[in-house]
Design an enzyme around this catalytic site. Structure first.
Site, short mmCIF file in Angstrom:
data_model
loop_
_atom_site.label_atom_id
_atom_site.label_comp_id
_atom_site.label_asym_id
_atom_site.label_seq_id
_atom_site.Cartn_x
_atom_site.Cartn_y
_atom_site.Cartn_z
N GLY A 1 0.82 -1.21 0.00
CA GLY A 1 0.00 0.00 0.00
C GLY A 1 0.86 1.26 0.00
O GLY A 1 1.35 1.68 -1.05
N SER B 1 6.19 -4.62 -2.29
CA SER B 1 5.94 -3.19 -2.50
C SER B 1 6.19 -2.43 -1.19
O SER B 1 7.26 -2.56 -0.60
CB SER B 1 4.53 -3.00 -3.04
OG SER B 1 4.36 -1.70 -3.56
N TRP B 2 5.21 -1.64 -0.71
CA TRP B 2 5.39 -0.90 0.54
C TRP B 2 5.83 -1.82 1.68
O TRP B 2 6.60 -1.42 2.56
CB TRP B 2 4.10 -0.17 0.92
CG TRP B 2 3.99 0.12 2.39
CD1 TRP B 2 3.18 -0.51 3.30
CD2 TRP B 2 4.74 1.10 3.15
NE1 TRP B 2 3.36 0.01 4.56
CE2 TRP B 2 4.31 1.00 4.50
CE3 TRP B 2 5.71 2.03 2.81
CZ2 TRP B 2 4.83 1.81 5.51
CZ3 TRP B 2 6.24 2.84 3.82
CH2 TRP B 2 5.80 2.73 5.15
N ASP C 1 8.74 -3.77 -14.01
CA ASP C 1 8.05 -3.02 -12.95
C ASP C 1 8.30 -1.52 -13.12
O ASP C 1 9.41 -1.04 -12.89
CB ASP C 1 8.55 -3.50 -11.58
CG ASP C 1 7.72 -2.98 -10.42
OD1 ASP C 1 7.05 -1.94 -10.59
OD2 ASP C 1 7.76 -3.60 -9.35
N HIS D 1 4.97 -5.03 -11.75
CA HIS D 1 4.73 -4.87 -10.32
C HIS D 1 3.71 -5.85 -9.77
O HIS D 1 3.79 -6.25 -8.61
CB HIS D 1 4.26 -3.43 -10.05
CG HIS D 1 4.25 -3.05 -8.61
ND1 HIS D 1 5.42 -2.92 -7.88
CD2 HIS D 1 3.24 -2.78 -7.74
CE1 HIS D 1 5.12 -2.58 -6.63
NE2 HIS D 1 3.80 -2.49 -6.52
#
Length: 325
Positions: free
Chosen positions: A45, A117-118, A273, A301
């Site tokens: 996120g 990701s985050w 990505d 991604h």
């Protein structure tokens, strides 16, 4: 079970809401073997909520899989979609403390950390803070949430998607269009008018979807497809974190990569990505000799079958039958 296919979904054997202070209750659940090797699944996120299906890479007979929703999203309370929720109590420091509180509550000494990701930013920050509590790390789509990475995603990528970025830029008031778009969207997400917040969330997610729109092997359009409340929380939390550069010093996680010494890691990254370009994973691998960088040629991604197989293979590396940590 084949090593390149997901395991059947393990049943939840325990779950609850953990009081972490500041009026926040963090949702958590455990799946698989209560006596298995502990593994924490950290979601991306920020603000996306726990990923459904991420636990399928773990052998349910060998791992105790822990999932949780970070503050303000998923089933944690209060929810960031509610404009009265105080975002001052939702920072990287708060999330790191929540992870430690959850580990202590569950009586876990050390755990494997997994996320993308985050989540990779949060995992790296946690592991550098508590290296003695981490037995291994698997990261997918590596980002360290540096200013240059944030600037690329919300400004630099306009070179590839000029029309879509034009619409993204047009979503903020005229006075803000030549300034900091993230800060402008953050202000919109704090507007008391629900229609303003919904439009801003729609425009933000439309840009996020544009950046992954070329990824035919993954699931394009996933940001805009979020339910309304989840979308509001996601964008409010994203803009809050990115406007503050996640409260991290510029280059902090790369500078402090030496603190990961002795922790085995696998970094899985798609060459295609555009959200999180490969350079970040490559730089981290250079600074962290215990990490194995695996580049997936056909993935962006949001993944591909080859990336899915690489994830399952990376988790299997930490299977109790294969290694003793």
């Amino acid at each position: 079970m084949s090593g390149d296919r997901p395991f059947p979904e393990p049943q939840i054997y325990e779950h609850g809401l953990l009081d972490v202070g500041d009026g926040n209750l963090v949702y958590w659940e455990t799946r698989g073997n209560s006596n298995g090797r502990p593994a924490l699944v950290v979601h991306g996120g920020p603000g996306s909520g726990r990923p459904h299906g991420a636990h399928k890479g773990f052998d349910p007979e060998a791992f105790q899989v822990v999932l949780f929703d970070q503050r303000g999203c998923g089933d944690s309370k209060p929810h960031a979609s509610d404009p009265t929720t105080n975002m001052a109590h939702n920072t990287t420091e708060h999330l790191l403390a929540d992870m430690e509180t959850l580990r202590e509550y569950l009586g876990i000494d050390r755990w494997l950390l997994y996320g993308g990701s985050w989540a990779s930013t949060l995992i790296l920050a946690y592991a550098q803070r508590h290296p003695d509590r981490v037995m291994g790390i698997v990261l997918v789509g590596v980002t360290m949430t540096r200013p240059l990475e944030i600037d690329w995603l919300y400004s630099g990528a306009r070179l590839l998607f000029p029309a879509e970025w034009g619409r993204f830029r047009a979503g903020v008031p005229d006075r803000d269009r030549d300034g900091n778009l993230i800060a402008a969207y953050r202000q919109l997400m704090e507007n008391p008018n629900i229609a303003v917040r919904e439009q801003a969330a729609h425009d933000w997610c439309a840009w996020e979807d544009a950046v992954i729109s070329h990824e035919s092997l993954g699931s394009p359009g996933q940001y805009g497809a979020k339910p309304d409340a989840a979308k509001l929380a996601f964008v409010r939390i994203c803009t809050h974190y990115f406007a503050h550069h996640a409260w991290l010093e510029d280059g902090q996680l790369l500078r402090d990569a030496h603190r990961l010494r002795g922790i085995p890691g696998v970094l899985i990254h798609g060459r295609l990505d555009l959200s999180c370009p490969l350079i970040t994973a490559w730089e981290l691998a250079q600074a962290w000799p215990d990490a194995d960088l695996r580049i997936i040629e056909d993935s962006g991604h949001i993944g591909s079958p080859a990336m899915g197989a690489a994830v399952i293979d990376a988790i299997a590396k930490f299977h109790p039958s294969r290694c003793h940590l």
